[in-house]
Design an enzyme around this catalytic site. Structure first.
Site, mmCIF file in Angstrom:
data_model
loop_
_atom_site.group_PDB
_atom_site.id
_atom_site.type_symbol
_atom_site.label_atom_id
_atom_site.label_comp_id
_atom_site.label_asym_id
_atom_site.label_seq_id
_atom_site.Cartn_x
_atom_site.Cartn_y
_atom_site.Cartn_z
ATOM 1 C CB CYS A 30 -2.799 -2.018 8.729
ATOM 2 S SG CYS A 30 -1.400 -1.699 7.759
ATOM 3 C CG HIS A 43 -2.004 -0.985 1.406
ATOM 4 N ND1 HIS A 43 -2.200 -1.773 2.291
ATOM 5 C CD2 HIS A 43 -3.358 -1.270 0.493
ATOM 6 C CE1 HIS A 43 -3.551 -2.534 1.731
ATOM 7 N NE2 HIS A 43 -3.586 -2.632 0.321
HETATM 8 C C1 CIR Z 1 -3.283 -7.337 3.284
HETATM 9 O O1 CIR Z 1 -2.507 -8.673 2.724
HETATM 10 O O2 CIR Z 1 -4.568 -6.924 2.391
HETATM 11 C C2 CIR Z 1 -3.485 -7.858 4.654
HETATM 12 N N1 CIR Z 1 -2.472 -8.981 4.964
HETATM 13 C C3 CIR Z 1 -2.361 -6.527 5.656
HETATM 14 C C4 CIR Z 1 -3.562 -5.518 5.106
HETATM 15 C C5 CIR Z 1 -2.287 -4.232 5.163
HETATM 16 N N2 CIR Z 1 -3.385 -2.813 5.794
HETATM 17 C C6 CIR Z 1 -2.753 -1.684 5.649
HETATM 18 O O3 CIR Z 1 -1.972 -1.790 5.354
HETATM 19 N N3 CIR Z 1 -3.265 -0.760 5.153
#
Ligand code: CIR
Length: 263
Positions: free
Chosen positions: A254, A167
């Site tokens: 996150c 991201h």
């Molecule tokens: C994913 O790959 O979607 C999750 N394992 C990690 C999400 C992390 N979210 C973020 O950076 N906002």
């Protein structure tokens, strides 16, 4: 109101299914017990600033649902429910929506069948909303968001998440009204022209995802050179263990939606 002051945060408890969470590279199975302990520390840190923290129950059906940030964008005048680009995460957005409706007068939704966008790709500063196109966020998603939030007075600027980076905010964070913490690789794209930029220490790129939450900069533990840089720059830093979320490419931003709702 400053873009880093918030009265509320929403979090969701990690579930047992977290062991099936998405990851770019397998570096081991996350330990649920340790993740729960880190998550509890994170909530204590948010609450220590005086904020109200809503703790949602674990959602077994969605392994990555602890990473609530990707489900919505919370702005002063309303919230926008996202359309995650990861198929296993699409349903998390609908699960979040009633919680936002309970707090906000206006909740909009990204609806285009071709629109994909995740909150982790969105950095809100004092003057603009930067959205990084990535493997999870496409041009249609960015354009739909821009249309939805223009009436609330927000300018969206489309930028690009570096290839191989999950991201946009994996590589940057807002530290205050003028200042961004960034990796050198992201800053090299020129997307932060006009901002003051502090680079994470070389070799500590994994701590670029921090959050400024009221008076605190909350960062993952284990990055002492960047921590010292931030302390020297005058920030009040709180470190939180992140070893288990890091196995799933998750960090400090996150784990919460941060906002001050308008009824
Ligand atoms: C994913 O790959 O979607 C999750 N394992 C990690 C999400 C992390 N979210 C973020 O950076 N906002």
């Amino acid at each position: 109101m400053k873009s880093f002051t918030f009265s509320h945060a929403i979090t969701r408890k990690p579930s047992g299914s977290i062991v099936a969470g998405l990851r770019a590279v397998d570096t081991g199975t996350p330990d649920l017990g340790l993740m729960l302990a880190h998550h509890a520390d994170y909530i204590v840190a948010l609450r220590s600033t005086g904020a109200t923290v809503v703790e949602l129950d674990a959602a077994e059906a969605f392994p990555d649902s602890v990473f609530v940030e990707d489900t919505a964008l919370c702005l002063p005048k309303g919230a926008v429910v996202m359309r995650p680009g990861a198929p296993t995460r699409l349903g998390e957005a609908a699960l979040m929506e009633p919680n936002l409706r309970a707090l906000y007068g206006q909740v909009l939704r990204i609806e285009g069948a071709d629109s994909y966008i995740e909150g982790g790709d969105i950095l809100v500063t004092e003057t603009e909303v930067l959205v990084g196109r990535s493997a999870r966020t496409n041009g249609a998603g960015v354009a739909e968001l821009a249309r939805l939030i223009a009436p609330w007075g927000h300018d969206v600027r489309e930028v690009f998440t570096p290839p191989g980076v999950l991201h946009f905010k994996t590589d940057c964070s807002l530290l205050d009204a003028e200042t961004i913490l960034s990796t050198r690789r992201l800053d090299a794209s020129g997307c932060f022209a006009g901002y003051r930029v502090i680079h994470v220490a070389d070799g500590e790129e994994a701590c670029a995802n921090t959050i400024r939450f009221n008076d605190l900069v909350i960062m993952p533990a284990g990055f002492p050179r960047t921590r010292d840089l931030l302390v020297q720059a005058g920030y009040k830093v709180q470190e939180i263990g992140n070893s288990e979320c890091a196995k799933l490419d998750g960090g400090m931003s996150c784990l919460s939606l941060r906002f001050t709702p308008k009824p």
